[in-house]
Design a protein around this motif. Structure first.
Motif, PDB file in Angstrom:
ATOM      1  N   SER A 158       0.841  -1.196   0.000  1.00 44.00           N
ATOM      2  CA  SER A 158       0.000   0.000   0.000  1.00 44.00           C
ATOM      3  C   SER A 158       0.876   1.246   0.000  1.00 44.00           C
ATOM      4  CB  SER A 158      -0.914   0.024   1.223  1.00 44.00           C
ATOM      5  OG  SER A 158      -1.852  -1.032   1.168  1.00 44.00           O
ATOM      6  N   LYS A 183      -3.228   4.067  -2.446  1.00 46.87           N
ATOM      7  CA  LYS A 183      -4.454   3.942  -1.649  1.00 46.87           C
ATOM      8  C   LYS A 183      -4.910   5.244  -1.010  1.00 46.87           C
ATOM      9  CE  LYS A 183      -4.263  -0.475  -2.463  1.00 46.87           C
ATOM     10  NZ  LYS A 183      -5.146  -1.049  -3.506  1.00 46.87           N
ATOM     11  N   TRP A 366      -6.186   4.211   5.745  1.00 51.96           N
ATOM     12  CA  TRP A 366      -6.090   3.733   4.376  1.00 51.96           C
ATOM     13  C   TRP A 366      -4.857   2.865   4.123  1.00 51.96           C
ATOM     14  CZ3 TRP A 366     -10.255   3.673   1.673  1.00 51.96           C
ATOM     15  CH2 TRP A 366     -11.243   4.652   1.862  1.00 51.96           C
TER      16      TRP A 366
END
Length: 371
Positions: A158, A183, A366
């Motif tokens: 991510s 992300k 996130w």
């Protein structure tokens, strides 16, 4: 559409002080004590690499992993024209303190044509937008993220990107063509967005002479430095008054060697030159969660974050286009303490509050899956 406003609040805070007295006299440390001999733990593990782009150009990139965390970590990227650290931070930068507590692989990259990054850089070409392709920073960010998730050991796949001012622009440009691993974005006081309308150099076409000239000199006269024009007097306002016609800038000082200055003077109106760099017109949806940040007292880039927010909100079914605005000057939410605006008290500290309660939890949600 969701708007988060960070506003000044008057909060009464009780200060508790205490004096703790010791009944025993502390023993002095001996020269052989562990405190005297043990080296301090580094904050980050540091690495510098050259990351290849799709056209073969390689970009100077610094990777700093939070020291002592072995678990896979997300990557948090910043892309800048202003240079990268030459070594790991000795002290925690205030702007990273709250983020670092969660653990990240921080990546800072020089844009193409700046410092050790290969290629060429001009301010005009850097924001040039191609329909459906974004800008060069859209594509370079995509290639960078792709390389990072494939080559940086022990990352969790991510990636987030953030930045203020020009680095805010490079963060926001990813919204036009985000990599699947991206992300979360936080563009902060982004500029350029639409340089003629309301960025650093114009206010709806009104030319800001000193900003345009000095910034163009800073970014386009020396690849390896952030150069500052050598004024021959302290009072630069008087220097500009005495300059005479704008043609004297080239005739007497920079001699046609600063491309952005040449282009700006050649295009006083909102013509195809400026419209081709208004990349924000291509933004019509919330493609990746984005935390826009603006200062009510930002005299450099007061418009960009709001315009990005407004355009992404046209299609935001998941409510991921967010807005934070506070009583700040340009980027002042990064300061160690921000409890005043000039001589006026804000009533409480606002910068740490923003980073602790909004920015760090946003990326933790996130990129770490927390919250």
């Amino acid at each position: 559409m969701r708007i988060i406003f960070a506003v000044t609040l008057m909060i009464a805070v009780g200060m508790l002080t205490g004096v703790v007295a010791s009944a025993q006299t502390p023993q002095p440390a001996t020269p052989n004590s562990a405190a005297a001999t043990a080296p301090s733990e580094p904050l980050f593990d540091y690495q510098e690499v050259m990351v290849p782009m799709r056209d073969g150009v390689r970009l100077q990139t610094v990777i700093m992993r939070t020291h002592g965390i072995e678990a896979p970590l997300p990557i948090l990227l910043k892309r800048t024209p202003y240079g990268v650290p030459t070594k790991a931070f000795d002290k925690m930068p205030p702007e990273l303190k709250e983020l670092a507590a969660d653990g990240y692989i921080f990546v800072i990259q020089n844009l193409r044509g700046r410092f050790k990054s290969e290629g060429t850089f001009t301010l005009s070409e850097d924001a040039l937008v191609e329909h459906g392709k974004g800008t060069i920073e859209t594509r370079d960010a995509w290639d960078t993220i792709d390389w990072l998730v494939r080559n940086v050991p022990n990352n969790n796949g991510s990636v987030g990107i953030m930045g203020v001012s020009y680095a805010g622009y490079t963060a926001a440009a990813t919204l036009l063509g985000p990599h699947p691993a991206l992300k979360a974005v936080s563009e902060q006081a982004a500029g350029p967005v639409d340089e003629w309308m309301n960025d650093d150099d114009h206010r709806y076409g009104a030319f800001r002479l000193s900003y345009t000239f000095e910034y163009a000199v800073m970014e386009e006269t020396d690849k390896l430095a952030n150069s500052h024009f050598a004024f021959d007097q302290w009072d630069t306002y008087q220097w500009y008054l005495s300059l005479g016609p704008l043609s004297n800038v080239n005739d007497q000082y920079v001699h046609g060697k600063v491309p952005y200055w040449n282009d700006t003077v050649a295009h006083p109106n909102y013509d195809s030159y400026w419209k081709s760099q208004a990349w924000v017109v291509e933004l019509d949806r919330s493609s990746v969660p984005n935390l826009n940040v603006a200062g009510f007292w930002d005299q450099e880039d007061p418009w960009g974050a709001w315009e990005i927010f407004r355009r992404a909100a046209k299609s935001d079914p998941d409510h991921t286009d967010l807005m934070v605005a506070g009583p700040w000057c340009h980027g002042c939410w990064r300061l160690p303490v921000e409890d005043k605006l000039g001589p006026w008290s804000l009533g409480h500290e606002t910068a740490c509050e923003f980073r602790e309660t909004i920015l760090a939890p946003y990326f933790a949600y996130w990129l770490h899956g927390k919250g």
